[in-house]
Design a protein around this motif. Sequence first.
Motif, PDB file in Angstrom:
ATOM      1  N   PRO A 198       0.825  -1.217   0.000  1.00 25.88           N
ATOM      2  CA  PRO A 198       0.000   0.000   0.000  1.00 25.88           C
ATOM      3  C   PRO A 198       0.857   1.264   0.000  1.00 25.88           C
ATOM      4  CG  PRO A 198      -0.773  -1.570   1.658  1.00 25.88           C
ATOM      5  CD  PRO A 198       0.559  -2.070   1.176  1.00 25.88           C
ATOM      6  N   GLU A 199       0.305   2.327  -0.564  1.00 27.39           N
ATOM      7  CA  GLU A 199       1.048   3.576  -0.623  1.00 27.39           C
ATOM      8  C   GLU A 199       0.895   4.382   0.662  1.00 27.39           C
ATOM      9  OE1 GLU A 199      -0.255   6.191  -3.717  1.00 27.39           O
ATOM     10  OE2 GLU A 199      -2.012   6.866  -2.618  1.00 27.39           O
ATOM     11  N   ILE A 200       1.802   5.302   0.851  1.00 22.48           N
ATOM     12  CA  ILE A 200       1.739   6.238   1.975  1.00 22.48           C
ATOM     13  C   ILE A 200       0.685   7.297   1.674  1.00 22.48           C
ATOM     14  CG2 ILE A 200       3.035   8.027   3.218  1.00 22.48           C
ATOM     15  CD1 ILE A 200       5.555   6.481   2.705  1.00 22.48           C
ATOM     16  N   GLU A 201      -0.028   7.724   2.699  1.00 22.14           N
ATOM     17  CA  GLU A 201      -0.983   8.816   2.536  1.00 22.14           C
ATOM     18  C   GLU A 201      -0.268  10.055   2.013  1.00 22.14           C
ATOM     19  OE1 GLU A 201      -3.814  11.048   1.969  1.00 22.14           O
ATOM     20  OE2 GLU A 201      -4.494   9.232   3.035  1.00 22.14           O
ATOM     21  N   HIS A 202      -0.786  10.620   0.925  1.00 25.77           N
ATOM     22  CA  HIS A 202      -0.151  11.771   0.294  1.00 25.77           C
ATOM     23  C   HIS A 202      -0.654  13.110   0.842  1.00 25.77           C
ATOM     24  CE1 HIS A 202       1.551   8.878  -2.368  1.00 25.77           C
ATOM     25  NE2 HIS A 202       1.862   9.723  -3.329  1.00 25.77           N
ATOM     26  N   LYS A 203      -1.909  13.176   1.266  1.00 23.34           N
ATOM     27  CA  LYS A 203      -2.487  14.443   1.703  1.00 23.34           C
ATOM     28  C   LYS A 203      -1.840  14.934   2.999  1.00 23.34           C
ATOM     29  CE  LYS A 203      -6.856  13.165   1.614  1.00 23.34           C
ATOM     30  NZ  LYS A 203      -8.339  13.229   1.637  1.00 23.34           N
ATOM     31  N   GLU A 204      -1.367  16.173   2.960  1.00 24.64           N
ATOM     32  CA  GLU A 204      -0.824  16.837   4.151  1.00 24.64           C
ATOM     33  C   GLU A 204       0.285  16.015   4.812  1.00 24.64           C
ATOM     34  OE1 GLU A 204      -2.957  19.981   5.329  1.00 24.64           O
ATOM     35  OE2 GLU A 204      -3.072  19.666   3.187  1.00 24.64           O
ATOM     36  N   GLN A 205       1.084  15.329   4.027  1.00 24.90           N
ATOM     37  CA  GLN A 205       2.148  14.475   4.575  1.00 24.90           C
ATOM     38  C   GLN A 205       3.392  15.328   4.825  1.00 24.90           C
ATOM     39  OE1 GLN A 205       3.395  12.058   6.466  1.00 24.90           O
ATOM     40  NE2 GLN A 205       2.192  10.572   5.276  1.00 24.90           N
ATOM     41  N   PHE A 206       3.300  16.189   5.837  1.00 22.02           N
ATOM     42  CA  PHE A 206       4.370  17.152   6.081  1.00 22.02           C
ATOM     43  C   PHE A 206       5.540  16.561   6.839  1.00 22.02           C
ATOM     44  CE2 PHE A 206       0.534  20.074   5.951  1.00 22.02           C
ATOM     45  CZ  PHE A 206       0.705  20.343   4.591  1.00 22.02           C
ATOM     46  N   LEU A 207       5.493  15.269   7.109  1.00 19.68           N
ATOM     47  CA  LEU A 207       6.691  14.586   7.587  1.00 19.68           C
ATOM     48  C   LEU A 207       7.786  14.675   6.527  1.00 19.68           C
ATOM     49  CD1 LEU A 207       8.221  12.684   9.540  1.00 19.68           C
ATOM     50  CD2 LEU A 207       7.066  10.758   8.415  1.00 19.68           C
ATOM     51  N   GLU A 208       7.383  14.681   5.258  1.00 22.02           N
ATOM     52  CA  GLU A 208       8.331  14.749   4.144  1.00 22.02           C
ATOM     53  C   GLU A 208       8.879  16.173   4.009  1.00 22.02           C
ATOM     54  OE1 GLU A 208      10.864  14.354   1.738  1.00 22.02           O
ATOM     55  OE2 GLU A 208       9.750  12.457   1.751  1.00 22.02           O
ATOM     56  N   PRO A 209      10.181  16.360   4.229  1.00 21.00           N
ATOM     57  CA  PRO A 209      10.747  17.710   4.127  1.00 21.00           C
ATOM     58  C   PRO A 209      11.277  18.075   2.749  1.00 21.00           C
ATOM     59  CG  PRO A 209      12.381  16.246   5.063  1.00 21.00           C
ATOM     60  CD  PRO A 209      11.158  15.404   4.784  1.00 21.00           C
ATOM     61  N   MET A 210      11.451  17.069   1.860  1.00 22.12           N
ATOM     62  CA  MET A 210      12.176  17.292   0.609  1.00 22.12           C
ATOM     63  C   MET A 210      11.265  17.261  -0.606  1.00 22.12           C
ATOM     64  SD  MET A 210      15.527  14.924   1.190  1.00 22.12           S
ATOM     65  CE  MET A 210      16.468  15.002   2.704  1.00 22.12           C
ATOM     66  N   THR A 211      10.248  18.103  -0.627  1.00 19.33           N
ATOM     67  CA  THR A 211       9.392  18.158  -1.812  1.00 19.33           C
ATOM     68  C   THR A 211       8.713  19.514  -1.918  1.00 19.33           C
ATOM     69  OG1 THR A 211       7.631  17.033  -3.053  1.00 19.33           O
ATOM     70  CG2 THR A 211       7.300  17.273  -0.680  1.00 19.33           C
ATOM     71  N   LEU A 212       8.386  19.916  -3.135  1.00 28.13           N
ATOM     72  CA  LEU A 212       7.479  21.029  -3.354  1.00 28.13           C
ATOM     73  C   LEU A 212       6.055  20.541  -3.087  1.00 28.13           C
ATOM     74  CD1 LEU A 212       8.846  22.577  -6.698  1.00 28.13           C
ATOM     75  CD2 LEU A 212       9.443  23.194  -4.338  1.00 28.13           C
ATOM     76  N   TRP A 213       5.154  21.497  -2.813  1.00 26.57           N
ATOM     77  CA  TRP A 213       3.769  21.130  -2.503  1.00 26.57           C
ATOM     78  C   TRP A 213       2.802  21.794  -3.466  1.00 26.57           C
ATOM     79  CZ3 TRP A 213       3.084  17.284   0.827  1.00 26.57           C
ATOM     80  CH2 TRP A 213       4.077  17.043   1.781  1.00 26.57           C
ATOM     81  N   ARG A 214       1.721  21.079  -3.758  1.00 28.42           N
ATOM     82  CA  ARG A 214       0.628  21.578  -4.597  1.00 28.42           C
ATOM     83  C   ARG A 214      -0.625  21.696  -3.737  1.00 28.42           C
ATOM     84  NH1 ARG A 214       0.287  17.486  -7.561  1.00 28.42           N
ATOM     85  NH2 ARG A 214       1.206  18.203  -9.514  1.00 28.42           N
ATOM     86  N   PHE A 215      -1.333  22.822  -3.859  1.00 31.58           N
ATOM     87  CA  PHE A 215      -2.607  22.986  -3.153  1.00 31.58           C
ATOM     88  C   PHE A 215      -3.738  22.784  -4.148  1.00 31.58           C
ATOM     89  CE2 PHE A 215      -6.149  25.404  -1.336  1.00 31.58           C
ATOM     90  CZ  PHE A 215      -6.169  24.876  -0.045  1.00 31.58           C
ATOM     91  N   SER A 216      -4.615  21.828  -3.877  1.00 30.49           N
ATOM     92  CA  SER A 216      -5.687  21.472  -4.821  1.00 30.49           C
ATOM     93  C   SER A 216      -6.943  22.285  -4.547  1.00 30.49           C
ATOM     94  CB  SER A 216      -6.003  19.978  -4.716  1.00 30.49           C
ATOM     95  OG  SER A 216      -4.883  19.197  -5.041  1.00 30.49           O
ATOM     96  N   GLN A 217      -7.505  22.840  -5.611  1.00 28.07           N
ATOM     97  CA  GLN A 217      -8.749  23.611  -5.507  1.00 28.07           C
ATOM     98  C   GLN A 217      -9.985  22.737  -5.684  1.00 28.07           C
ATOM     99  OE1 GLN A 217      -8.804  26.651  -4.610  1.00 28.07           O
ATOM    100  NE2 GLN A 217      -6.848  27.598  -5.133  1.00 28.07           N
ATOM    101  N   SER A 218      -9.783  21.525  -6.189  1.00 25.07           N
ATOM    102  CA  SER A 218     -10.919  20.635  -6.432  1.00 25.07           C
ATOM    103  C   SER A 218     -10.443  19.192  -6.410  1.00 25.07           C
ATOM    104  CB  SER A 218     -11.563  20.952  -7.793  1.00 25.07           C
ATOM    105  OG  SER A 218     -10.610  20.792  -8.838  1.00 25.07           O
TER     106      SER A 218
END
Length: 473
Positions: A323-343
Amino acid sequence: MVKKGCDILGRYNLLDEPWIMVMTEDGENRKVSLQEVFRHAHTYRSLAGDMVTQDFAVMRVLLAVLHTVFSRVNAAGETYKYLTLDARYVPQNEIEEDDADDYGEELFETWEILWRTGRFPEIVETYLEAWRDRFYLFDETYPFYQVTKESIAPDKINKAKAGIICGKNINRLISESGNKIVLFSPKYEGKKNKEILDADEIARWLITFQGYSGLAEKVIFGKEKYKASKGWLFDLGGIYLSGENLFQTLWLNCMLWHTEESYRIERQCPCWEYTGEELVANYLQGKTVKNSAALYTNWSRAIYIPEDTDTHNPFALQDVKLPEIEHKEQFLEPMTLWRFSQSGPNKDCFTPRKHKEQEALWRSFGLLTLSYRTDTGRGKIEAKRKPEIMAWLDRIKSDLGDKDIRFSAVSMKDDGNATSWVPTDEIYDELQLSYEVIADADWIPRINDAVEETKEVIQSIYGRFLSEVKDIR
């Protein structure tokens, strides 16, 4: 265990065998062992593997070691007074919340002392030696980054047998399917078979494959479907700080005190401190990843490599999707850019944002440096969040002096097919900035406005001009 017909040690311990590729100070490439890479990190320029995505994956394994060690002992190798460790340096108790602030101050002190020292102490090798039995590449009981054959038995999976990944599939320099021959391959029939991998190559590509897998295989555990992982690194717009040598690069990105409070006193749990069976059980039970070492050594596949593997013969491994790791709000990850979804399913949430092939890193300046959340009315929210590694940079800035900061960006490009997500190429870029600029609250919005205006001119005005020229011609 040495098997007749093999020219390698049957178990190939990664602590001793040279498998990590580095660049030396004189610009030459060299293979070193896991012990050597920490012992001499200050004398190497950087990692220098087969691909930058591979280097990124291997770097995170090295960071998992550092997070684990220095969350338990200080720069002198002494146990923090808040913990009791066993013979393998495993904490026998949790950090009390009342001690969190004092513990955090000691972690920062450890970071500052080692930064000034400029090299890693012997305690790192001592810790690894205590876990020697978990670093055999070929092993019947505790194979590195793998499970045993019994873990993927037919009664535990949804198919008669696990999936098969061949050498030319795990080697991302080739990534050749059985239906189409890759042209201009670095390996070709007649000189060196595409399926052949040396033991050091297997080790590097094994780690890389756990981070960048895709979804082409069909085998899962049990009969109930779950959202399978394509590899956590596959979805990241990877960002990390680069130093003048490998020690600096590793230590700059070693975020001992997480910028998110909820993760700060969690025990660091790298994959080698568990058996493969325990890890698979945790993944299938949906246990949340709460510490950096576990995130950096996360598996996308339960992999089995026969312990009697002969590197003279075509290489193949067996795998089952996890199974994959939860992607939403996974701020444990420090090494990535983030996208904010409008829909969509991730509405009003941040998820990792991959780098775009056609966009240089400077065009993501706002995503790299700004954090805000604004209600624009009618239920619409606009937001940006800078990577946690940038917040960590703010914390350690006083130790860095007036040197420019070099950011490295890395992503894996895919084929765009949501049913397979086959890795097709990698994206890499660098950006060097003065810290005085990115730390100045007045300059950041000005630079971001200039970047956005430049993007608008290039994409809209200049783009329309070129389109009209094309029509005229």
